[in-house]
Each structure stands twice: as C-alpha cells, then as structure tokens.
Design a protein around this motif. Sequence first.
Motif, PDB file in Angstrom:
ATOM      1  N   ARG A  78       0.872  -1.187   0.000  1.00 64.12           N
ATOM      2  CA  ARG A  78       0.000   0.000   0.000  1.00 64.12           C
ATOM      3  C   ARG A  78       0.898   1.222   0.000  1.00 64.12           C
ATOM      4  O   ARG A  78       1.797   1.350   0.833  1.00 64.12           O
ATOM      5  N   GLU A 162      -3.693   7.092  -3.118  1.00 69.20           N
ATOM      6  CA  GLU A 162      -3.513   5.860  -2.354  1.00 69.20           C
ATOM      7  C   GLU A 162      -3.862   4.675  -3.241  1.00 69.20           C
ATOM      8  O   GLU A 162      -4.898   4.683  -3.912  1.00 69.20           O
ATOM      9  N   SER A 164      -3.411   0.109  -3.361  1.00 67.13           N
ATOM     10  CA  SER A 164      -2.938  -1.094  -2.683  1.00 67.13           C
ATOM     11  C   SER A 164      -3.244  -2.320  -3.535  1.00 67.13           C
ATOM     12  O   SER A 164      -4.182  -2.319  -4.339  1.00 67.13           O
TER      13      SER A 164
END
Length: 665
Positions: A78, A162, A164
């Motif tokens: 992540r 972000e 992941s």
Amino acid sequence: MEGCLTKWMSFVLSFFVCAFSMSAFSFEQFSDAPSWVAHPDIPFEHTVPTEQVQDGIYYLLVDKQEHVENNQFHSYRRYVATIVNQQGIDEFSQINITHDPSYEDLAFHKLNVYREGETQNRIDTAQFQLLDIERELESQIYNQQKNLNVLLSDLRVGDTIEYSFSTIGQNPVYSNHYQYTTNLSWSVPVERLYVQINWFEQRPLYFQVFDSQSTYDAANVVNKVDSAAGQIFVVDQSRVAPVIAEDERPVWHSPWRKVEFSDSNNWQRISDWAVDLYRQKIVASPEVSALAKDFAKLPTQKQRISAALQFVQNEIRYVGIEFGVNSHLPSLPSETLARRYGDCKDKTVLLVALLQALNINAWPALVHTEKQQTIAQRLPAVYSFDHVIAKVELEGVTYWLDPTRSYQFGSIDEIYQPDYAFALVVAEGASTLESMRQQDNFSGIEMMETFTLDESYQVPVKLEVDTIYTGWKAAQQRRKLDSDGIAHVSKSYLDYYVGEFGKTTSMAELKVIDNKQSNQFRLQEKYQLEQFWQENDNSMSGYFDTSSVASYLNIPEESSRKYPLELTYPIKVKHQHVVNFATDDWHFDDEKFTEKNDFFDFTYNVEWRQSAKQLKITYQYQANASHVDAQQYDEYLAALKRVEDYQSYSIYKSTHEGVRKSVSA
C-alpha cells in the motif's frame, strides 16, 4: 537505483512502455484487502519537506506486509503519496505493478485520490491493462512477467493518491524457503514506514537490521509479538529522513538501512537446497563425453580446461529462458549443447560436466555480483545469489571461471575473474561461504609512444604507438573492436592525438595483433604530428603527458567523504615516452620518483642516453586496493597530491641560447 523509492522495487511507479515488448489484456482481479492485513493510519497531518522531495512526490505511507502460513506466501503493498509539483503528476499518472502469473496471483484493492478533503474512488475511471513484458531482452533474458499498468486521469498538484494490491504465491523453485528484505531508508523522505511480517510457521524466523557498513540492534527497530497463531514482526517509523549517497561508491556499498528476514540462519540449509537443484543435472551425455574426448587430446590439463572454457564461452551464446523454476533450475548439459544457448547456470553446468568428464574437479558456485563481500553479513537465504560460475581445482590451485564471460583467451592462470569475495560452492557437505579472493597481477596496459624529432622545428614529428593489453583489458579491447569496428576505433584514436597535438595525420592503418595463446591484444599506430612544437617567447617547446596513467590518479573534487570511494582494480599500467633526437646538442638530467601506499604504487623515471640521443620517460601505476574507506580518504588525497607533478614532461629549446629542459605538471 537502490535508494530511490520510486524506482527501487519491482513495483515501479514510472512507465517504461517504449522499453517493453508487450501485448495488452484486460485486468479484472479486484477485491477487498485480505483479512490478515493491518491498516496503519495515513498521516494526513504533516509538513512536506519540499527541499528534500524528488520527482515531485512525497510519500506519506509506505506499507509492506507479508503473511506466511502453511507454506502459503502472501504479500500486500500500500502506497500513499502527495503530488508536490508538476513533475509529480508525470511520475504518478501511471502505476506499474510487475508480477509473474506462472506462480503468483495478483489482486488490486484500492485506488483513491484525496482532494480538498474529499475521497474519490478512481478504480472505475482508471484504465487497467495487463501487459506482457520482456524487461531484460537487451540482456538476452526472457521471463513470463506481466505488468499491470494503471492509467489515471485528472491528477492535480496537491492531490494525494492511495493504492494497494496483493499477491499470493512463491516460485516453486525455492521449495518453501522464505526471505524478505526491504529498505528502512531511501534517498527521498517518507512520512511513515510500516512493515509487518505475520510468521505463522513452526520453524523459526530470523531477522536483522543492517547497511553495508554496520549491523544494528534489531530489537530497537523490529517489534516482535507472539500470538496464538505464530509471531508478528512490526517496523513502524515516522519521518524517515533521506540518506543521500555519494557517487563512485563500490557496487557492494549501500548506505540505506535495511531489515532482513529469513527462515535460515546457516548456509548448510541453502547449500542443501542448491545441491538438490544441480545434483541430477551434472551428467555427461554421449555428446558431452565425445566433446570432452576432443579436449583430452590436448597435452595438459590446463590446456584442456582452457579449451573447455573457451568453447562454452564462445560457442554457447548467452540466452536466459527464466520461466518459473527455470529461474534457478539448470538445464541438462546435453540440452544446452544441442540448442547452443543457455544462461549462467546452464553454461556453468555444461562446463562442469565437461571438466568432470576429463577427471578434473569442478563444481558450480553461487555468487552475487553486487553484494560481494557484504553477503557474509547477510542472513543465509535462497535469494542471496544472482549468478553462477565454476570452481575448478587443479594441482592444489583453485580457479574461479565464468563461462558467461567472453573474449577471454590464454592460460587459466591469466584469465581475469571479478572478485565477488564469497561463493557458495554447490557440493555435498558445503556448509559455509568460501572466499574466492585470488591475485590478478596481469591485467593492464603497456604503452610505448616513440617520438622521432627532426633537427628542424618545421619538419613534422613522427609518432609510433605500440600498446599491449592483458587480462580484462585485453577482453575489453577485443569487445570494443568487434562492437565499434576498426574504422571507428581508428578515428577515435586519431581524434585523441589531434586533441593532444593539433593537426595530426595517420600514416598507416591501425594494426591489430591478437595473440590469443598469451592473451595479449596489441595495437600499433603511426602518426605525423604537424603541430608538435609550440612557439613561446624565445623558445620552442614540446609536451608529453601520460593520460593512460593519469586517468587513475585524478584528484576527486570532494574534500571529504562519508562512504567508500571505488577504485579501478585490478589494473597495472606502464606508459613510456621514447624521444629520439636528431642532434646531440640536447641534455637532460636523470630523475626518479616513487610513491607507494595502501592504494597504489607509482613510479616516474627519466633517463637520458647522450650517446643514443634518446630520452625515456616512464610512468608506472599499479592499484593496490579496490576501494578507499571513508576514514582513509584524507590519506588517499594526500597521496594523489604527492604524484600530481609527475604526470607530464616538457622539453624546450631556446631560440637564442643553449638547450633547456623543464618538467611541468
């Protein structure tokens, strides 16, 4: 580069489409994060260290987690980063994740953009493509890796991204051995670093914290927690400062701190794994035995070893088909011989099979071309090596031979082998790393430049150049000539002398004499220097310098260093200027200067023979070390300054008075 977060790992953030050979497929493996994953908070409250940011990106969170249970290997990654400037938009507009679907399953979990307090889920708007790639085609290495390319739109300065993903699986060739290493620092700052290893196996997991120069108290970095299922190891650090590396460090030196985990704490276990891979492969088929019989006709075992090595180096081209287990499992010698190609392990196994058929002791040996001596500081692991060479024993002498190298000829006593410091020999009972240090006092250059001066300054000076290359320098020159062509090389040499002496004419074609039996590569050149003499006030002067030696004696710009300085090693150079005069009204004083230290030996010698009307200026250099430790740097600089004034020579003759001579830096 190892210390650059954006390019350090296989999950890269920059796009290399033009370098890939690829075809595109749709990607549909989306899911929530695995249940075992921890969820460290994103440090949204922070101050960007703008003066330290590179590529326009500031990482708020680098989150790396591993979960090992029942020999199932899970990895979760992540990343959260803020775009600081326009360069960051270019860097983060595409995300690339590399994996090998032959043994790994990839799932993508989250893609968010945080803008002005709002969270935007971008999974539905981003373009996901799975690409076939061959990232190492230029190195003749083929694999089955695929690249998940994620193309984002509408990114702006100030956005925080972000994303992941996770993978499940391990290359079966590793036989469930586990090792994981990750940086704890980079050349860029990181707001928060989180590493978690869930180790739910019965066998112990070992760990350490280190860099190239030191090991550290891991207990101060890694928090180990026992649970009912097993052990959990956590690293959680904030405001990770960048570590700025200096240039010209040895390849083995890494200033970035790392944490390393391995389920092995001894090399015996790794040796057993390697022996299992190679045991059934080193066999002499009828074709291999027939070839060995041809080599057996040579009179000595040394000659047979040389012949076998050169055959594998030159007749078996380097190609690596590294699909799944083939990344480490070698082919049978008969297969490599039949197809006439193979990678390092294939070529080494063929060479070892040939030598064993000749009743010569030989084994594969695992090395790391970059870690080198630092491998002894690392935890034993199946990931510890990136290359395979051969260990050969003959008459009490150990030879390390690399069948992937090329342009090597002559006796095995004068074949250059890079010093990788340590090797794990693939042999029954091998339980430790073996030192592979060996003396190389033959690799180098011997150059003689003969200048013939006429009585008149108006007559061009004749220059003959005779250069002999040995060891790795001979191989380098053979490769250069084959790669660039003799016409290009000849022009580059002519251009050099034009730069040194002005107008210069080549008087003969470049002559190449390649003595492969003695491994000497010789070049001979002839020139006419139209502007050798330079007119000054009341004098004419000529100048000689020793670029072939001086290139190893350059004084670095930095006055101090924090990290080691790499030196060219091994190398020895002898450069001689022979100046023949037409008249006997010249005179020079003999001189000699010697400098010996831990880093190099240097001699400067001037010899005048009045009867022969000949001046000889000889420079000799030999490296004594592969690097200079930071604490020795002042001593090294002082040694360089002591020899600074002995790397050139000038002659001059007054147009009004008698003869004069001077030495100039």
